[in-house]
Design an enzyme around this catalytic site. Structure first.
Site, PDB file in Angstrom:
ATOM      1  N   ASP A  51       5.897 -13.407  59.010  1.00 18.78           N
ATOM      2  CA  ASP A  51       4.572 -13.469  59.652  1.00 18.78           C
ATOM      3  C   ASP A  51       4.704 -13.947  61.097  1.00 18.78           C
ATOM      4  O   ASP A  51       4.113 -13.375  62.020  1.00 18.78           O
ATOM      5  CB  ASP A  51       3.644 -14.460  58.918  1.00 18.78           C
ATOM      6  N   THR A 122       1.055 -11.236  52.274  1.00 19.49           N
ATOM      7  CA  THR A 122       2.128 -12.242  52.368  1.00 19.49           C
ATOM      8  C   THR A 122       2.497 -12.807  51.001  1.00 19.49           C
ATOM      9  O   THR A 122       3.677 -12.965  50.678  1.00 19.49           O
ATOM     10  CB  THR A 122       1.709 -13.402  53.305  1.00 19.49           C
TER      11      THR A 122
END
Length: 308
Positions: A51, A122
């Site tokens: 990320d 995620t």
């Protein structure tokens, strides 16, 4: 020469190359074996090394080339020098060969807002559900999502060693969407895709009211829209706050470019100007075809519970 192309098409061509690099970064982090997981607000709200690196790569690469853009990314990262290896300055030439829709030909850099989700899905990424993962770059003008790029880093990852890994889907309203084979879900079937990790009673009540034949629970907003355009699901229903503008901006464009529709649960279009609140507080409702069927089946109790 770059100057002969419109700002929008140069931005889309650059974002395509940047998204491809992002996909490579996502795969490298997995290959290295250390995801660097940080819990943000809860056990289902995670951030990984991927990320962080991908957002740095996308935002810095775009800002260098288009300094007047407004760029809004999911991750709250401290300012600092970005490693040169993260910068992508290429552009996808095939996109530059396409005509810019006339209504966007005079757009200036400073008129555009870019919404970035460096790693959509995620939680699934940390659990090895790699086909759920996407990188999302959405481009908005006057509050409307008009262009989008979705990279799937692990597309084909279960198709054997000879399959090409990863793909990039892109689209511009008025031009079309590319990089995939459009397919509709079976006629007469109500196959609903929804959240895997953020369900609640409202979500359940809303889906039940639509008389689903099948309910798919998967991660990632980008992944769910891909299910719609590839015929694996008929509607995406998420009757809850939780989804953000960077989750929906790019996928909405791809869906709209092929004749689908994405709104909040009340049927309102989502707004993407730079001042707007990030949360899609009235949920998401999307379909490639037969949107009205799903919209008409949203219970009033659900609508009353979700204030736009």
């Amino acid at each position: 020469m770059a100057s002969s192309h419109t700002v929008l098409m140069r931005l889309v061509a650059s974002a395509y190359s940047i998204a491809q690099k992002a996909g490579t970064i996502v795969r490298c982090v997995i290959a290295e074996g250390d995801l660097g997981i940080v819990q943000k607000t809860s056990a289902t709200d995670l951030q990984t090394k991927a990320d962080r690196l991908v957002q740095m790569s996308i935002c810095s690469s775009l800002a260098r080339k288009f300094p007047k853009l407004t760029i809004i990314g999911e991750e709250d990262l401290p300012p600092g020098e970005v490693d040169q290896e993260l910068i992508e300055d290429g552009q996808w030439e095939e996109i530059l060969k396409q005509p810019c829709p006339s209504q966007y030909s005079a757009i200036k850099e400073e008129d555009l807002v870019v919404w970035v989700d460096p790693l959509d899905g995620t939680k699934e990424y940390t659990e090895g559900l790699l086909d759920n993962v996407t990188v999302l770059i959405g481009i908005a003008y006057e509050g409307k999502a008009i262009a989008g790029i979705i990279n799937q880093p692990y597309y084909n990852y279960q198709a054997g060693p000879d399959a090409a890994l990863g793909r990039t889907i892109w689209g511009v309203l008025g031009l079309g969407a590319f990089g995939f084979q459009l397919k509709e879900a079976p006629a007469g079937k109500h196959i609903i895709t929804t959240t895997r990790s953020h369900s609640n009673q409202l979500v359940t009540d809303c889906i039940s009211a639509m008389n689903p034949d099948t309910v798919l629970r998967v991660g990632g907003a980008g992944n769910k829209i891909i299910q719609l355009i590839e015929g694996k699901a008929s509607a995406y229903v998420f009757a809850s706050p939780g989804c953000k503008k960077w989750d929906t901006c790019a996928p909405e464009v791809i869906l709209h470019a092929v004749g689908g529709k994405l709104t909040d649960i009340h049927g309102n279009a989502l707004q993407y100007n730079k001042e707007v609140k990030h949360m899609n507080s009235a949920g998401v409702l999307a379909a490639l075809r037969n949107y009205e069927y799903y919209a008409s089946h949203v219970p009033e109790s659900v609508k009353n519970a979700l204030i736009p």
